[in-house]
Design a protein around this motif. Structure first.
Motif, PDB file in Angstrom:
ATOM      1  N   HIS A 129       0.875  -1.181   0.000  1.00 51.72           N
ATOM      2  CA  HIS A 129       0.000   0.000   0.000  1.00 51.72           C
ATOM      3  C   HIS A 129       0.906   1.222   0.000  1.00 51.72           C
ATOM      4  O   HIS A 129       1.166   1.822   1.040  1.00 51.72           O
ATOM      5  N   SER A 130       1.416   1.549  -1.183  1.00 49.92           N
ATOM      6  CA  SER A 130       2.368   2.652  -1.267  1.00 49.92           C
ATOM      7  C   SER A 130       2.132   3.449  -2.541  1.00 49.92           C
ATOM      8  O   SER A 130       1.522   2.961  -3.498  1.00 49.92           O
ATOM      9  N   LEU A 131       2.643   4.679  -2.521  1.00 45.39           N
ATOM     10  CA  LEU A 131       2.514   5.540  -3.697  1.00 45.39           C
ATOM     11  C   LEU A 131       3.211   4.916  -4.905  1.00 45.39           C
ATOM     12  O   LEU A 131       2.652   4.877  -6.002  1.00 45.39           O
ATOM     13  N   VAL A 132       4.430   4.376  -4.697  1.00 49.30           N
ATOM     14  CA  VAL A 132       5.155   3.819  -5.841  1.00 49.30           C
ATOM     15  C   VAL A 132       4.454   2.588  -6.414  1.00 49.30           C
ATOM     16  O   VAL A 132       4.466   2.383  -7.628  1.00 49.30           O
ATOM     17  N   GLU A 133       3.804   1.796  -5.542  1.00 43.62           N
ATOM     18  CA  GLU A 133       3.062   0.631  -6.040  1.00 43.62           C
ATOM     19  C   GLU A 133       1.941   1.092  -6.977  1.00 43.62           C
ATOM     20  O   GLU A 133       1.683   0.484  -8.019  1.00 43.62           O
ATOM     21  N   GLU A 134       1.283   2.202  -6.619  1.00 41.44           N
ATOM     22  CA  GLU A 134       0.223   2.728  -7.486  1.00 41.44           C
ATOM     23  C   GLU A 134       0.782   3.261  -8.790  1.00 41.44           C
ATOM     24  O   GLU A 134       0.192   3.066  -9.857  1.00 41.44           O
ATOM     25  N   LEU A 135       1.933   3.892  -8.708  1.00 43.30           N
ATOM     26  CA  LEU A 135       2.566   4.391  -9.943  1.00 43.30           C
ATOM     27  C   LEU A 135       2.956   3.226 -10.853  1.00 43.30           C
ATOM     28  O   LEU A 135       2.838   3.306 -12.071  1.00 43.30           O
ATOM     29  N   ILE A 136       3.404   2.120 -10.239  1.00 47.25           N
ATOM     30  CA  ILE A 136       3.744   0.931 -11.029  1.00 47.25           C
ATOM     31  C   ILE A 136       2.484   0.385 -11.698  1.00 47.25           C
ATOM     32  O   ILE A 136       2.474   0.085 -12.891  1.00 47.25           O
ATOM     33  N   ARG A 137       1.411   0.300 -10.913  1.00 47.04           N
ATOM     34  CA  ARG A 137       0.153  -0.241 -11.436  1.00 47.04           C
ATOM     35  C   ARG A 137      -0.365   0.605 -12.597  1.00 47.04           C
ATOM     36  O   ARG A 137      -0.932   0.102 -13.550  1.00 47.04           O
ATOM     37  N   GLN A 138      -0.135   1.926 -12.501  1.00 47.67           N
ATOM     38  CA  GLN A 138      -0.566   2.815 -13.587  1.00 47.67           C
ATOM     39  C   GLN A 138       0.409   2.800 -14.761  1.00 47.67           C
ATOM     40  O   GLN A 138       0.218   3.519 -15.744  1.00 47.67           O
ATOM     41  N   GLY A 139       1.484   2.026 -14.636  1.00 45.22           N
ATOM     42  CA  GLY A 139       2.465   1.939 -15.719  1.00 45.22           C
ATOM     43  C   GLY A 139       3.352   3.168 -15.836  1.00 45.22           C
ATOM     44  O   GLY A 139       4.012   3.356 -16.850  1.00 45.22           O
ATOM     45  N   ARG A 140       3.400   3.976 -14.784  1.00 49.03           N
ATOM     46  CA  ARG A 140       4.185   5.213 -14.873  1.00 49.03           C
ATOM     47  C   ARG A 140       5.645   5.020 -14.487  1.00 49.03           C
ATOM     48  O   ARG A 140       6.503   5.773 -14.909  1.00 49.03           O
ATOM     49  N   ILE A 141       5.935   4.044 -13.647  1.00 47.75           N
ATOM     50  CA  ILE A 141       7.329   3.723 -13.319  1.00 47.75           C
ATOM     51  C   ILE A 141       7.484   2.202 -13.292  1.00 47.75           C
ATOM     52  O   ILE A 141       6.494   1.466 -13.241  1.00 47.75           O
ATOM     53  N   THR A 142       8.743   1.733 -13.313  1.00 47.15           N
ATOM     54  CA  THR A 142       8.998   0.290 -13.235  1.00 47.15           C
ATOM     55  C   THR A 142       9.322  -0.069 -11.790  1.00 47.15           C
ATOM     56  O   THR A 142       9.559   0.811 -10.961  1.00 47.15           O
ATOM     57  N   GLU A 143       9.355  -1.392 -11.511  1.00 51.84           N
ATOM     58  CA  GLU A 143       9.709  -1.829 -10.158  1.00 51.84           C
ATOM     59  C   GLU A 143      11.122  -1.386  -9.795  1.00 51.84           C
ATOM     60  O   GLU A 143      11.409  -1.059  -8.649  1.00 51.84           O
ATOM     61  N   GLU A 144      11.987  -1.388 -10.794  1.00 50.68           N
ATOM     62  CA  GLU A 144      13.365  -0.944 -10.574  1.00 50.68           C
ATOM     63  C   GLU A 144      13.382   0.539 -10.176  1.00 50.68           C
ATOM     64  O   GLU A 144      14.079   0.935  -9.239  1.00 50.68           O
ATOM     65  N   ASP A 145      12.593   1.374 -10.902  1.00 44.77           N
ATOM     66  CA  ASP A 145      12.499   2.807 -10.555  1.00 44.77           C
ATOM     67  C   ASP A 145      12.032   2.975  -9.111  1.00 44.77           C
ATOM     68  O   ASP A 145      12.510   3.852  -8.388  1.00 44.77           O
ATOM     69  N   ALA A 146      11.068   2.141  -8.718  1.00 44.60           N
ATOM     70  CA  ALA A 146      10.436   2.302  -7.407  1.00 44.60           C
ATOM     71  C   ALA A 146      11.448   2.198  -6.284  1.00 44.60           C
ATOM     72  O   ALA A 146      11.345   2.894  -5.276  1.00 44.60           O
ATOM     73  N   ARG A 147      12.471   1.354  -6.476  1.00 46.31           N
ATOM     74  CA  ARG A 147      13.428   1.099  -5.397  1.00 46.31           C
ATOM     75  C   ARG A 147      14.281   2.314  -5.069  1.00 46.31           C
ATOM     76  O   ARG A 147      14.873   2.388  -4.006  1.00 46.31           O
TER      77      ARG A 147
END
Ligand code: MN
Length: 432
Positions: A129-147
């Motif tokens: 439940h995080s902002l980056v998880e939502e951005l990943i789900r929306q296809g705006r960043i990758t899992e690598e970016d999130a880290r």
């Protein structure tokens, strides 16, 4: 009947002065909490949650677990009424075993995680439940970016922020040999899942394994507190499982295998023969790992009398290790050179990394923008870049919470924008 055996470990990391993570494990339940909302509040919130969850001495039902998480939420929420603790909250991930039903219940709120390691595969059970998880789900960043995303610390759900909460519940089956890993984001933001899986595979003893995972995360930056709970599922009543466990502890270590290889084969196989023998086999690739035994056996036996019989060689698993050890040996020179290069790059990289960010923080009651990383990096401390004239006491509680997260920005303008937003915020984004 199944039982759970495990260990817990928590480390402040390299940057933070305090550890706001709490971790706990027992034969009944394991849990990780990652507190937030100022130094005092974060620690307090995580401690309350873990204390409530660690009260069980007997196995509990899924419903009982969920009810207890609700109780913990309310306890943190009520404690957060005190002015010095305002805005505090905590993530919580917990796993409880139901031995009679061969089942485990996982509950999750926030961005700590539960993974299951089974049959050599690592699977993430929980959803962050995080902002980056939502951005990943929306296809705006990758899992690598999130880290490494500057806002990777922002959670969209946490215990203690509202009177009631939504809890994710996962019911998973459990079998002998399963490993459950509960961890805070300080682990998975520092080391990737391939590295985590490799550790879970290599270390049989849970204490050693958990300590190694934490060491790896510290070594690769340790920007956040790091917590690991490792829970092994064991079936005492299954004779096959007991045999399998005994076998696995008898397996020689890679070091022993390397010595065997040296004495048996290494002097008798020249480099060309070696490359024929091992061909393009990649020791890190699983599918090849499964087929390589035949390849090796066939190729080695064509070398004739000079070599040992394939059947008397080290067991299958060790063939893989032997090959990688041998390859490393032939590349020792290059390894030495690349170690020197790595140090040079690391030194320059640390200098760059330490001074390439901006963050806002409370300095004597005023919001001040610093150049550098919160808490500093090794020998480089952050420096005041700009004062803002904004008094911390004028901010809404949610604004204070955001300030205390010490978010990092890549430009001064972004940091200034962030301070502007702080003055405007009056409800947490995470509560929407
Ligand atoms: Mn964290």
């Amino acid at each position: 009947m199944l039982r759970m055996t495990g260990t817990s470990i928590s480390h402040p990391g390299q940057i933070r002065k305090t550890n706001q993570d709490r971790a706990f494990s027992s034969p009944v339940i394991g849990a990780v909490a990652d507190g937030m909302g100022g130094h005092k509040g974060g620690e307090q919130a995580a401690t309350i949650a873990i204390e409530i969850l660690s009260g069980f001495t007997e196995h509990i039902s899924s419903q009982h677990l969920v009810d207890t998480v609700r109780d913990a939420n309310r306890a943190v929420f009520e404690e957060g009424d005190r002015p010095e603790l305002r805005g505090m909250g905590t993530t919580l991930v917990a796993a409880a075993i139901h031995p009679e039903e061969d089942r485990v219940t996982i509950v999750n709120v926030g961005d700590s995680r539960c993974y299951r390691f089974r049959s050599d595969e690592l699977e993430q059970i929980t959803i962050d439940h995080s902002l980056v998880e939502e951005l990943i789900r929306q296809g705006r960043i990758t899992e690598e970016d999130a880290r490494s995303h500057p806002q990777r610390n922002i959670v969209t759900r946490a215990l203690g922020l509202t009177e009631d909460i939504e809890i994710d519940v996962f019911e998973i089956d459990a079998v002998h040999g399963d490993r459950l890993l509960l961890c805070s984001d300080g682990l998975f933001n520092e080391i990737d899942e391939t590295t985590i899986a490799a550790r879970l595979r290599a270390a049989t003893d849970p204490d050693t394994c958990a300590a190694e995972l934490v060491d790896l995360a510290v070594a690769s930056g340790g920007r956040d507190n790091i917590s690991v709970v490792l829970l092994d599922i064991v079936d005492d009543a299954d004779p096959a499982a007991i045999r399998a466990e005994a076998e696995s502890t008898k397996r020689p270590t890679p070091t022993a295998a390397a010595q065997v290889f040296d004495t048996m084969v290494i002097d008798q196989v020249d480099v060309d023969a070696d490359s024929d023998v091992h061909g393009e086999a990649d020791p890190e690739s699983e599918p090849i790992g499964l087929t390589v035994i035949d390849e090796d056996a066939r190729a080695v036996s064509t070398l004739g009398d000079r070599t040992v019989e394939p059947s008397s060689a080290a067991p299958f698993d060790d063939e893989i290790d032997v090959r990688s050890v041998h390859r490393d040996r032939s590349r020792a020179r290059w390894v030495a050179l690349s170690v020197i290069a790595t140090f040079l790059v690391a030194f320059l990289g640390i200098n760059w990394f330490a001074s390439s960010a901006y963050f806002a923080a409370d300095q004597a009651g005023e919001v001040v923008i610093f150049k550098g990383r919160p808490g500093g990096v090794l020998w480089i401390d952050p420096e005041v870049e700009q004062t803002t004239g904004v008094a911390v006491e004028d901010l809404a509680p949610a604004g204070v919470t955001k300030l205390e997260q010490e978010l990092e920005f890549t430009s001064l303008d972004d940091a200034i924008d962030f301070v502007d937003q702080l003055e405007r915020v009056d409800s947490l984004e995470r509560e929407n």
